[in-house]
Write an enzyme that holds these catalytic residues in place. Structure first.
Site, PDB file in Angstrom:
ATOM      1  N   TYR A  96      57.912 -49.673 -47.695  1.00 14.74           N
ATOM      2  CA  TYR A  96      58.453 -50.917 -48.244  1.00 14.74           C
ATOM      3  C   TYR A  96      58.943 -51.815 -47.111  1.00 14.74           C
ATOM      4  CZ  TYR A  96      58.262 -48.588 -52.788  1.00 14.74           C
ATOM      5  OH  TYR A  96      57.830 -47.942 -53.920  1.00 14.74           O
ATOM      6  N   ASN A 119      54.319 -56.269 -60.253  1.00 13.76           N
ATOM      7  CA  ASN A 119      52.889 -56.473 -60.021  1.00 13.76           C
ATOM      8  C   ASN A 119      52.143 -56.434 -61.360  1.00 13.76           C
ATOM      9  OD1 ASN A 119      50.190 -56.323 -59.248  1.00 13.76           O
ATOM     10  ND2 ASN A 119      50.358 -54.282 -58.384  1.00 13.76           N
ATOM     11  N   CYS A 127      49.750 -51.516 -55.400  1.00 15.42           N
ATOM     12  CA  CYS A 127      51.159 -51.249 -55.069  1.00 15.42           C
ATOM     13  C   CYS A 127      51.435 -49.751 -54.964  1.00 15.42           C
ATOM     14  CB  CYS A 127      52.089 -51.921 -56.066  1.00 15.42           C
ATOM     15  SG  CYS A 127      51.839 -51.456 -57.770  1.00 15.42           S
ATOM     16  N   HIS A 128      50.516 -48.925 -55.447  1.00 20.15           N
ATOM     17  CA  HIS A 128      50.687 -47.469 -55.310  1.00 20.15           C
ATOM     18  C   HIS A 128      50.600 -47.025 -53.848  1.00 20.15           C
ATOM     19  CE1 HIS A 128      46.308 -48.048 -55.810  1.00 20.15           C
ATOM     20  NE2 HIS A 128      46.189 -47.003 -55.006  1.00 20.15           N
ATOM     21  N   GLU A 154      42.550 -41.296 -53.218  1.00 14.30           N
ATOM     22  CA  GLU A 154      42.175 -42.061 -52.032  1.00 14.30           C
ATOM     23  C   GLU A 154      42.260 -41.247 -50.745  1.00 14.30           C
ATOM     24  OE1 GLU A 154      44.289 -45.757 -51.779  1.00 14.30           O
ATOM     25  OE2 GLU A 154      43.744 -46.348 -53.818  1.00 14.30           O
TER      26      GLU A 154
END
Length: 157
Positions: A96, A119, A127-128, A154
């Site tokens: 962040y 979001n 945003c993850h 991912e």
């Protein structure tokens, strides 16, 4: 603010149901929902968004190429954060604080967290990929289990 009626499509994914919303300009919402509701409208971007989400969950897509519509959504700061989120590469994370610095607000980690919370385009605006400074997951609108699942998909550390 855009007042056009939205088109809505409910789409089932490996992380549950998503409500996909669009207006004439593009995709304007991807939200986690506990169950589907009635689809409405006929916006061509919605089947495309559903197909790209399927490719993402199958490990065949690393970046979304959809027209997005954020008309009237978010403050200028939130829109800067959402744009910066789209620049975080697939399979990587940032903190962040790092994201706050990237948008010109180096002491704004909490504000970045709130922008992430607001979001409107979950998964598509990733945003993850934002985690706590120490590597903890932080928060996520879809829940921490889904955030962890997306990061694992991912291959993010």
């Amino acid at each position: 603010m855009n007042t056009e009626p939205l088109c809505v499509l409910y789409h089932h994914t490996p992380v549950g149901w998503l409500q996909l919303c669009a207006d004439a300009q593009g995709l304007c919402g991807v939200h986690f929902v506990p169950q589907p509701g009635p689809d409405r409208g006929d916006c061509p971007v919605l089947p495309l968004a559903a197909a790209q989400l399927d490719e993402y969950f199958a490990g065949q897509r690393r970046q979304f190429t959809l027209p997005l519509s954020l008309n009237g959504q978010g403050t200028p700061f939130q829109r800067r954060v959402w744009a910066a989120l789209c620049r975080i590469p697939y399979g990587t994370t940032c903190s962040y604080g790092e994201l706050a610095a990237a948008v010109g607000c180096p002491r704004g980690a909490r504000a970045v967290g709130m922008a992430n919370h607001n979001n409107p385009l979950a998964i598509v605006v990733p945003c993850h990929r934002v985690v706590n400074r120490g590597g903890g997951l932080g928060g996520y609108a879809g829940g921490l289990a889904i955030k962890q699942q997306l990061l694992a998909l991912e291959g993010a550390r």
